[in-house]
Design a protein around this motif. Structure first.
Motif, short mmCIF file in Angstrom:
data_model
loop_
_atom_site.label_atom_id
_atom_site.label_comp_id
_atom_site.label_asym_id
_atom_site.label_seq_id
_atom_site.Cartn_x
_atom_site.Cartn_y
_atom_site.Cartn_z
N ALA A 1 0.80 -1.01 -0.09
CA ALA A 1 0.16 -0.17 0.01
C ALA A 1 0.83 1.03 0.02
O ALA A 1 0.53 2.39 -0.48
N MET A 2 1.95 1.31 0.45
CA MET A 2 2.90 2.14 0.91
C MET A 2 3.75 2.47 -0.59
O MET A 2 4.81 3.15 -0.65
N ALA A 3 3.89 1.50 -1.51
CA ALA A 3 4.73 1.40 -2.71
C ALA A 3 4.69 2.69 -3.45
O ALA A 3 3.56 3.11 -3.70
N GLU A 4 5.57 3.28 -3.71
CA GLU A 4 5.74 4.43 -4.51
C GLU A 4 5.60 4.10 -6.08
O GLU A 4 5.85 3.10 -6.61
N GLY A 5 5.27 5.32 -6.91
CA GLY A 5 5.10 5.34 -8.32
C GLY A 5 3.74 4.98 -8.62
O GLY A 5 2.87 4.27 -8.04
N PRO A 6 3.57 5.37 -10.09
CA PRO A 6 2.18 5.03 -10.52
C PRO A 6 1.79 3.52 -10.94
O PRO A 6 0.60 3.24 -11.03
N SER A 7 2.75 2.68 -10.86
CA SER A 7 2.42 1.40 -11.38
C SER A 7 1.51 0.77 -10.57
O SER A 7 0.65 -0.20 -11.03
N TRP A 8 1.35 0.82 -9.27
CA TRP A 8 0.62 0.04 -8.24
C TRP A 8 -0.71 0.81 -7.72
O TRP A 8 -1.32 0.54 -6.85
N SER A 9 -0.62 2.33 -8.29
CA SER A 9 -1.59 3.11 -7.54
C SER A 9 -2.98 2.56 -7.52
O SER A 9 -3.79 2.73 -6.49
N PHE A 10 -3.36 2.23 -8.75
CA PHE A 10 -4.76 1.76 -8.89
C PHE A 10 -5.10 0.46 -7.95
O PHE A 10 -5.96 0.36 -7.47
N TRP A 11 -4.23 -0.57 -8.01
CA TRP A 11 -4.35 -1.81 -7.33
C TRP A 11 -4.41 -1.58 -5.86
O TRP A 11 -5.06 -2.32 -5.09
N GLN A 12 -3.57 -0.80 -5.28
CA GLN A 12 -3.88 -0.32 -3.72
C GLN A 12 -5.10 0.24 -3.53
O GLN A 12 -5.86 -0.16 -2.43
N LYS A 13 -5.80 1.08 -4.47
CA LYS A 13 -7.02 1.65 -4.14
C LYS A 13 -8.19 0.29 -4.24
O LYS A 13 -9.25 0.27 -3.62
N TRP A 14 -7.74 -0.40 -5.33
CA TRP A 14 -8.84 -1.53 -5.72
C TRP A 14 -8.83 -2.48 -4.74
O TRP A 14 -10.12 -2.91 -4.02
N TYR A 15 -7.85 -2.73 -4.16
CA TYR A 15 -7.72 -3.91 -3.04
C TYR A 15 -8.39 -3.33 -1.60
O TYR A 15 -9.07 -4.09 -0.95
N LEU A 16 -7.95 -2.20 -1.30
CA LEU A 16 -8.68 -1.39 -0.17
C LEU A 16 -10.03 -1.42 -0.27
O LEU A 16 -10.76 -1.76 0.77
N GLY A 17 -10.81 -1.29 -1.20
CA GLY A 17 -12.20 -1.13 -1.58
C GLY A 17 -12.75 -2.33 -1.31
O GLY A 17 -13.77 -2.66 -0.79
N ILE A 18 -12.17 -3.40 -1.81
CA ILE A 18 -12.43 -4.90 -1.75
C ILE A 18 -12.49 -5.38 -0.11
O ILE A 18 -13.48 -5.90 0.69
N MET A 19 -11.44 -4.86 0.54
CA MET A 19 -11.47 -5.24 2.03
C MET A 19 -12.51 -4.46 2.87
O MET A 19 -12.96 -5.08 3.81
N GLU A 20 -12.72 -3.49 2.35
CA GLU A 20 -13.74 -2.46 3.05
C GLU A 20 -15.14 -2.76 2.61
O GLU A 20 -15.93 -2.15 3.16
N GLY A 21 -15.26 -3.59 1.42
CA GLY A 21 -16.70 -3.56 1.14
C GLY A 21 -17.37 -2.61 0.54
O GLY A 21 -18.37 -2.45 0.10
N LEU A 22 -16.27 -1.88 -0.11
CA LEU A 22 -16.53 -0.55 -1.15
C LEU A 22 -15.77 -0.75 -2.27
O LEU A 22 -14.81 0.07 -2.57
N PRO A 23 -16.15 -1.66 -3.12
CA PRO A 23 -15.16 -1.99 -4.38
C PRO A 23 -15.41 -1.02 -5.44
O PRO A 23 -16.60 -0.44 -5.42
N VAL A 24 -14.35 -0.98 -6.14
CA VAL A 24 -14.10 -0.29 -7.41
C VAL A 24 -15.35 -0.43 -8.31
O VAL A 24 -15.80 -1.79 -8.34
N GLY A 25 -15.91 0.39 -9.09
CA GLY A 25 -17.06 0.13 -9.80
C GLY A 25 -16.85 -0.85 -10.78
O GLY A 25 -15.81 -1.12 -11.37
N MET A 26 -18.05 -1.85 -11.15
CA MET A 26 -17.87 -2.97 -11.99
C MET A 26 -17.54 -2.29 -13.37
O MET A 26 -16.69 -3.31 -14.05
N PRO A 27 -18.05 -1.26 -13.99
CA PRO A 27 -17.54 -0.85 -15.14
C PRO A 27 -15.99 -0.80 -15.38
O PRO A 27 -15.45 -1.24 -16.61
N MET A 28 -15.33 -0.06 -14.38
CA MET A 28 -14.11 -0.01 -14.21
C MET A 28 -13.28 -1.35 -14.53
O MET A 28 -12.30 -1.68 -15.07
#
Length: 457
Positions: free
Chosen positions: A215-242
């Motif tokens: 989650a603290m990895a720097e750079g743009p390569s992982w930024s979406f995946w950090q947000k994506w998995y955090l949303g899954i853990m919290e029950g607030l997933p990224v929108g299905m169209p995305m």
């Protein structure tokens, strides 16, 4: 194949799965695999400079998001599902060859089985779901063993301390699987449960030990995946169209690595965002200019409405068809906004009131164009074969897909948005039309105005 899973207080997982649909079974398997996804992130810590390490993590992420999107998107062509699953599994097998941690291998196996069970049926699907759960439990227990060995613990002198710790951890994991059976109505209706991934995140926080570093990895390569998995853990997933669009990224791009996928994701985010919002101050000034030439402004609005209505009418008559494809419902709504703009301009109200009404109507037109572009950004990931017939495709290419139609529409839309027609792209619409005609037998090239991609309206 692995041993049958027993659930604390719930009997056999196999018995529970057999009592429900294959769709529900795959949801249980996917959620189990998602719980242990963080263990693969630790590979980045073990060998941060190795390219095959990041490739392995990316393959696991790809498999997870593909499993979610194919499970939730039932209308996707079954053959496409099988191809996607095959590509993910082959990539995962290749990337797993040099991986260090045993728990990472088990987590990858869990993801692979969860994805495979979506396209399988009968006893094969059931066994794949069971295996996904068992590999998830195995990854979890292996992770706990490693954590226990690396942590100072006053109870470690007890002869049964490790066994007791692992038994407690395994029981906790099985209990979370059991809880997934509570919302089976949602699982059977077509979407994964939006519940949090863990019933007690604080108690099971040790499982996320690989997650914080990622989650603290720097750079743009992982930024979406950090947000994506955090949303899954919290029950607030990224929108299905995305998620659907990402899972549809070509295999050749996935093989280029995290940076290429990050760029592709940024492009998808831009497309799904729709047109740039109209700034209040800029729109207000533009409205004043429009009302300085009411004759031209009113005529342009009526021309926009008539151009779109005529193209739709011609298509329906020549196709023949009763309606437009469902994905184009917002196109059918555009004429009413142009007519409303024309009525405001031609009304006998005060200058201030007319400016306010015209601002409101242009904002509504902008919102409709935004919805059209967003809808078609999602539609591009759907199977378009058979949406219209070959004869209808010919009519479509002569009417709604023609350069004459879009030159007229672009002039009207650009006029009221304050954007030059040459700057309009309506990129998602143009790509949708091109793909719709290509897969439905239209042999003639799609006639499109030559427009740059600098502004997505």
């Amino acid at each position: 194949m692995v041993d049958e899973v027993k659930l604390e207080g719930s009997g056999s997982l196999k018995d529970l799965l057999e009592a429900h649909s294959e769709h529900a079974r795959s949801a249980i398997a996917i959620r189990a695999a998602l719980r242990v996804l963080p263990v693969v992130f630790q590979e980045l810590d073990e060998r941060p400079s190795e390219s095959d390490t990041s490739d392995f993590v990316l393959c696991c992420l790809r498999t997870a998001i593909t499993a979610i999107s194919t499970h939730n998107f039932e209308s996707k062509d079954r053959n496409d599902r099988e191809i996607a699953a095959s590509e993910c599994q082959l990539a995962l097998m290749s990337a797993s060859s040099e991986i260090v941690l045993a728990e990472s291998h088990s987590a990858a196996q869990a993801l692979s089985n969860a994805l495979a069970c979506i396209s399988a049926s009968g006893t094969t699907a059931l066994q794949l779901a069971l295996d996904a759960c068992e590999y998830s439990i195995r990854a979890f227990v292996l992770k706990q063993t490693r954590l226990y060995s690396e942590t100072d613990n006053t109870e470690r002198n007890s002869p049964n301390a490790l066994e007791d710790h692992l038994e407690e951890a395994e029981t906790a994991f099985r209990a979370n699987i059991s809880l997934d059976f509570e919302p089976l109505g949602q699982l059977q209706s077509g979407s994964l449960s939006p519940k949090v991934l863990w019933s007690d995140p604080a108690k099971h926080g040790m499982m996320f030990s690989g997650w914080p570093n990622f989650a603290m990895a720097e750079g743009p390569s992982w930024s979406f995946w950090q947000k994506w998995y955090l949303g899954i853990m919290e029950g607030l997933p990224v929108g299905m169209p995305m998620q659907l669009r990402i899972s549809a990224i070509a295999d050749s791009i996935w093989r280029q690595g995290p940076e290429a996928i990050a760029q592709a994701i940024r492009e998808i985010e831009r497309e799904l965002a729709g047109p740039t919002p109209l700034e209040d101050a800029v729109l207000q000034k533009h409205v004043e200019l429009l009302l300085k030439n009411p004759v031209l402004s009113e005529a342009t609005a009526m021309n926009g409405a008539e151009t779109i209505e005529q193209a739709i009418s011609d298509y329906l008559r020549e196709a023949p068809a009763n309606c437009l494809p469902e994905d184009l419902k917002h196109l059918e709504g555009l004429p009413q906004h142009f007519k409303a703009i024309a009525r405001v301009i031609g009304s006998q109200t005060s200058k201030d009131q007319k400016e306010k009404q015209l601002t409101d109507e242009i904002s509504k037109l902008h919102a409709r164009v935004t919805e059209l572009e967003k809808e078609l950004a999602v539609a591009r990931s759907k199977e378009l074969k058979g949406v219209i017939s070959q004869e209808a495709a010919k009519s479509f290419g002569k009417t709604i897909g023609s350069s004459l139609f879009w030159s007229g529409a672009a002039v009207s839309v650009g006029y009221f948005f304050g954007v030059a027609p040459s700057d309009l792209t309506l990129e998602n619409f143009r790509n949708y039309v091109e793909e719709l005609l290509r897969v439905n037998g239209e042999t003639a090239p799609v006639a499109q105005p030559q427009l740059p991609s600098s502004i997505d309206v």
